[in-house]
Design a protein around this motif. Structure first.
Motif, short mmCIF file in Angstrom:
data_model
loop_
_atom_site.label_atom_id
_atom_site.label_comp_id
_atom_site.label_asym_id
_atom_site.label_seq_id
_atom_site.Cartn_x
_atom_site.Cartn_y
_atom_site.Cartn_z
N PHE A 2 20.65 64.75 29.20
CA PHE A 2 19.74 64.26 27.90
C PHE A 2 19.91 63.20 27.51
O PHE A 2 20.94 62.33 27.57
N LYS A 3 18.83 62.48 27.17
CA LYS A 3 18.80 61.00 26.61
C LYS A 3 18.00 60.90 25.24
O LYS A 3 16.95 61.69 25.03
N TYR A 4 18.60 59.98 24.54
CA TYR A 4 17.64 59.68 23.16
C TYR A 4 17.76 58.28 23.05
O TYR A 4 18.63 57.51 23.79
N TYR A 5 17.02 57.78 21.91
CA TYR A 5 16.95 56.57 21.66
C TYR A 5 17.42 55.99 20.29
O TYR A 5 17.10 56.70 19.27
N GLU A 6 18.32 55.06 20.19
CA GLU A 6 18.98 54.54 19.07
C GLU A 6 18.69 53.35 18.69
O GLU A 6 18.60 52.33 19.53
N THR A 55 21.85 73.37 22.96
CA THR A 55 22.52 72.98 21.43
C THR A 55 22.32 73.82 20.48
O THR A 55 23.02 74.19 19.71
N VAL A 56 21.17 74.41 20.20
CA VAL A 56 20.70 75.42 19.38
C VAL A 56 21.49 76.55 19.38
O VAL A 56 22.12 77.29 18.44
N LEU A 57 21.79 77.14 20.66
CA LEU A 57 22.62 78.29 20.80
C LEU A 57 24.09 78.20 20.49
O LEU A 57 24.58 79.10 19.92
N ASN A 58 24.39 77.18 20.73
CA ASN A 58 25.83 76.68 20.54
C ASN A 58 26.00 76.84 18.87
O ASN A 58 27.21 77.33 18.28
N LEU A 59 25.00 76.09 18.10
CA LEU A 59 25.00 76.14 16.80
C LEU A 59 25.03 77.65 16.32
O LEU A 59 25.86 77.58 15.15
N ILE A 60 24.20 78.44 16.79
CA ILE A 60 24.23 79.73 16.38
C ILE A 60 25.54 80.47 16.67
O ILE A 60 26.14 81.10 15.79
N HIS A 61 26.10 79.99 17.93
CA HIS A 61 27.53 80.68 18.21
C HIS A 61 28.56 80.19 17.09
O HIS A 61 29.35 81.11 16.69
N LYS A 104 20.81 56.33 24.67
CA LYS A 104 22.07 56.99 24.54
C LYS A 104 21.89 58.24 25.64
O LYS A 104 21.09 58.64 25.65
N THR A 105 22.99 58.40 26.21
CA THR A 105 23.04 59.70 27.12
C THR A 105 24.33 60.64 26.91
O THR A 105 25.32 60.22 26.52
N VAL A 106 23.78 61.77 27.02
CA VAL A 106 24.67 63.05 26.83
C VAL A 106 24.72 63.75 28.21
O VAL A 106 23.95 64.46 28.78
N LEU A 107 25.83 63.54 28.87
CA LEU A 107 26.02 64.09 30.17
C LEU A 107 26.37 65.57 29.99
O LEU A 107 27.02 65.98 28.89
N GLY A 108 25.96 66.43 30.78
CA GLY A 108 26.35 68.05 30.77
C GLY A 108 27.85 68.03 31.06
O GLY A 108 28.36 66.99 31.79
N ASP A 111 27.87 62.46 19.09
CA ASP A 111 26.69 62.56 19.55
C ASP A 111 26.41 62.51 21.11
O ASP A 111 25.32 62.51 21.56
N ALA A 112 27.48 62.42 21.86
CA ALA A 112 27.48 62.35 23.25
C ALA A 112 28.12 63.23 23.95
O ALA A 112 28.47 63.14 25.20
N LYS A 113 28.17 64.43 23.33
CA LYS A 113 28.83 65.64 24.05
C LYS A 113 28.04 66.64 24.01
O LYS A 113 27.46 66.95 23.27
#
Length: 556
Positions: A65-69, A534-540, A79-83, A29-31
Motif C-alpha cells: 500500500f502506498k500513499y502521498y505525503e 485495516t478497517v477490520l483490524n480497527l473493529i477488532h 510513503k510505503t506500508v509493507l505487508g 503510519d508505515a505498519k
C-alpha cells in the motif's frame, strides 16, 4: 537457496528477531496492523511457515500500500506500508547486513546522525537469549540528537568558521538505483542469494501507487530502508573524512562548515560528481553556501531544527520539554532519570503557568499573521517562526494532557482557531496540529471550517486523511450524515481518504446498527485490500471479543 549466508539470514531465530524489530519500530503510519494482529494471534506457527517458505524458495513479495505525503515545497513524497510478511523479510535482510557491517559503520559515527545502528545490532540473534531486550534497530533519537547538537556547538564555537554549505539529494529514496545498492552490498561480500531476493523484492515495492519503477527506488517508511540509504551514502561520508571536511549528515541532509568559501565550493563539485556516479543528484533548490550567522544565533537555529530537547538542572524543577515530531518512546532510561519528579500539586502550578505563556505566545503569532496574504505571509517565509509555532503546539499538547489527567482541565476553545490556522499554513505538518484537536470533545461549531480545509486541500490526500481523524467531532451522526459519508466513500478516488472515512464510521459502530450494516457492505466492495484489512483490524481493536477470522468471514 541453500547457501550459508541465506540460511543465516532467514533462520527461525532471524525471522523472530526481524518480527520483534518490525513491531518495535517507530512510524505508526508505515505498519500493517492487520497483519500484525494476525501474526500475533498465532505467532509461532506463522513465523515457522514464513521460515519454511523462504527456505523452500516459496516466498514471493507482494505489492504494498502506498500513499502521498506533502512536502514543504508543495510536492509530495511516496510513503510505503509493507505487508507484515514482506516487512519481516526486509528487516531480516537489513539485520543480516547490519550485523556484518556494524564495525565498519562505526568509523563514520562521529558525523552521521540519522538512523544510526543500535550497538545491539552487532549481537545478531544472540540478543534473543538476553533477559532484558531492546529490539529497536537504531540508537534512540534523543541520544543521536544530543550528539548532533554537541557536535554543531563545538563547530560554530570555532572562530575560524565563516561559511556553511547546505545541500541534500533530489527525491533520495525514490531515485536510489537497485544496482547501486547491490554494488555497495557486494563490497561487503553479502550472500548472492540474499541479494537476488532483495532485488526481486525492491522491484515489487518500488514506485508510486500509480506505477512501478523497475530497478529504481526503495520504499520510504520501513526502518530497513533508512539503513540501506545510509549505506548508499557511506562513500560520500568517507570522501568528507578523507578530505578533512567539517561535515555533518542527517540522512540526505548535508552540512559542511569552513573558513574558506572556495573549499566549500570544491567540496560541492566533488560531491555532485560522486553522486552522479551513483545516478543520484544534488537538489539545486536546497543547495547554498552562506556566511554563518552570529554564532549564538547559528547554534539556536540548529538546535531548533528538529528533535527533542530536555532542559534539566540539579536544583530547579523543570517541566519544559520540547518535542517537534518524534516518538516520546525515543527517550531512553538514562534520559528519563535526568527529569526531576515533582508532586501533583506542585506540577499543576508549573503547568498552568506554562500553558498560559504558551497560549499567549501562540495567540500573538496568530493575530499578527492571520490576515496576511498566504503566498507572501511572513509566517511561511520565516522558518524560525514556523518551527517556534510547532514547538509551542507540541508543548501545549504535552502540558494539556497532564492537566487533563491531573485536574480534568477542559482545553481552551479559543485555541481551536489557532490550530486550524496552523493546519492551513503548515499543511505538511498538519498531523502535529490535529493531535491537539483530539483533546476537544466537541468541535461541532467548526464544521464549516473543517469543510473549507477539506476543500482547500482536496489535492493532498494525506492532509484530508489527517483532518478526518477528528472530523467526526464536528458531525452529529444521524442517518442523513451516515448516508452522506457513505456517498463520499463511494465517490472518493483516494484509498487513504476512504480509510479516513471508514475510521469515522468504526468509531461510531454498534453491532447490528445501521452503521455496522453499511460498513459491512462498503468493505465488501472496497477495492484496496490494505484498506479492507485495516478497517477490520480497527473493529477488532474496538471489539476485542470478535476474533479477526470471524470478522473476515463477516465482512469479506
Amino acid at each position: 537457496m541453500n547457501s550459508k549466508g541465506y540460511k543465516k539470514c532467514f533462520s527461525s531465530d532471524s525471522i523472530l528477531l526481524a518480527w520483534e524489530r518490525v513491531i518495535s519500530s517507530v512510524g505508526t503510519d508505515a505498519k500493517d496492523y492487520f497483519g500484525i494482529s494476525l501474526y500475533s494471534s498465532n505467532l509461532s506457527d506463522r513465523l515457522k511457515k514464513l521460515t519454511l517458505e523462504l527456505e523452500n524458495g516459496e516466498y514471493y513479495p507482494t505489492r504494498p500500500f502506498k500513499y502521498y505525503e506533502p512536502k514543504l515545497n508543495g510536492t509530495q513524497r511516496t510513503k510505503t506500508v509493507l505487508g507484515i510478511k514482506d516487512a519481516i523479510v526486509y528487516q531480516a535482510i537489513a539485520n543480516y547486513v547490519a550485523e556484518l557491517t556494524y564495525d565498519y559503520f562505526t568509523e563514520t559515527k562521529h558525523f552521521v546522525f540519522g538512523s544510526v545502528l543500535s550497538p545491539d545490532v552487532k549481537k545478531g540473534v544472540s540478543i534473543l537469549n538476553e533477559d532484558v531486550i531492546d529490539f529497536y534497530f537504531f540508537e534512540y533519537y534523543v541520544s543521536l540528537y544530543n550528539r548532533f547538537v554537541e557536535s554543531i556547538n563545538e563547530t560554530v564555537d570555532k572562530l575560524s568558521i565563516i561559511y556553511r554549505l547546505e545541500t541534500d539529494i533530489t527525491s533520495f529514496f525514490d531515485t536510489i538505483p537497485h544496482s547501486t545498492l547491490v554494488i555497495e552490498l557486494n563490497r561487503f561480500k553479502i550472500d548472492k542469494d540474499v541479494l537476488e531476493l532483495l532485488s526481486s523484492c525492491l522491484n515489487f515495492w518500488s514506485g508510486t501507487r500509480d506505477s512501478e519503477t523497475i530497478g529504481v527506488g526503495i520504499p520510504q517508511g520501513p526502518a530497513a530502508s533508512y539503513f540501506f540509504a545510509n549505506l548508499i551514502l557511506d562513500s560520500l561520508d568517507r570522501m568528507a573524512m578523507e578530505n578533512d571536511l567539517t561535515y555533518f549528515r542527517f540522512m540526505d541532509d548535508i552540512r559542511i562548515y569552513d573558513s574558506d568559501k572556495k573549499r566549500l565550493n570544491s567540496a560541492l563539485i566533488s560531491f555532485d560528481r560522486h553522486l552522479k556516479g551513483k545516478s543520484l543528484s544534488i537538489n539545486i533548490k536546497k543547495t547554498s553556501i552562506q556566511e554563518v550567522e552570529h554564532l549564538e544565533k547559528e547554534k539556536g537555529r540548529l538546535l531548533d531544527a528538529s528533535g527533542i530537547k530536555i532542559k534539566k538542572t540539579k536544583k530547579s524543577k523543570e517541566v519544559d520539554v520540547d518535542i517537534l515530531e518524534h516518538d516520546s518512546s525515543q527517550i531512553s532510561g538514562d534520559e528519563e532519570k535526568n527529569i526531576t519528579a515533582i508532586n501533583n500539586k506542585e506540577a499543576l502550578s508549573y503547568y498552568y503557568k506554562a500553558i498560559q505563556e504558551i497560549e499567549d505566545e501562540l495567540s500573538d503569532i496568530y493575530y499578527k499573521t492571520k490576515d496576511e496574504n498566504i503566498l507572501e505571509s511572513s509566517f511561511l517565509t520565516d522558518v524560525k517562526l514556523v518551527r517556534r509555532f510547532l514547538t509551542l503546539a507540541q508543548k501545549w499538547r504535552l502540558i494539556t494532557k497532564n492537566l487533563i489527567d491531573l485536574d480534568d482541565k477542559v482545553p481552551d476553545y479559543e485555541m481551536v482557531h489557532i490550530w486550524l490556522f496552523g493546519i492551513s499554513r503548515i499543511y505538511w505538518k498538519s498531523n502535529n496540529l490535529i493531535w491537539n484537536l483530539t483533546y476537544y470533545d466537541d468541535l461541532s461549531d467548526y464544521h464549516k471550517d473543517f469543510n473549507e480545509l477539506m476543500n482547500k486541500f482536496k489535492d493532498y490526500e494525506w492532509v484530508k486523511y489527517q483532518l478526518l481523524a477528528v472530523y467526526d467531532k464536528t458531525v452529529d451522526f444521524n442517518s442523513s450524515k451516515v448516508n452522506l459519508i457513505i456517498k463520499k466513500i463511494n465517490n472518493e478516488d483516494s484509498p487513504l481518504v476512504r480509510l479516513g472515512y471508514y475510521k469515522m464510521l468504526v468509531k461510531k459502530i454498534k453491532l447490528n446498527s445501521q452503521i455496522s450494516d453499511s460498513l459491512a457492505h462498503l468493505i465488501k466492495s472496497e477495492t484496496e485490500t490494505y484498506v479492507q484489512e485495516t478497517v477490520l483490524n480497527l473493529i477488532h481493536t474496538k471489539h476485542l471479543n470478535i476474533p479477526i477470522d470471524n470478522l473476515k468471514s463477516w465482512f469479506l
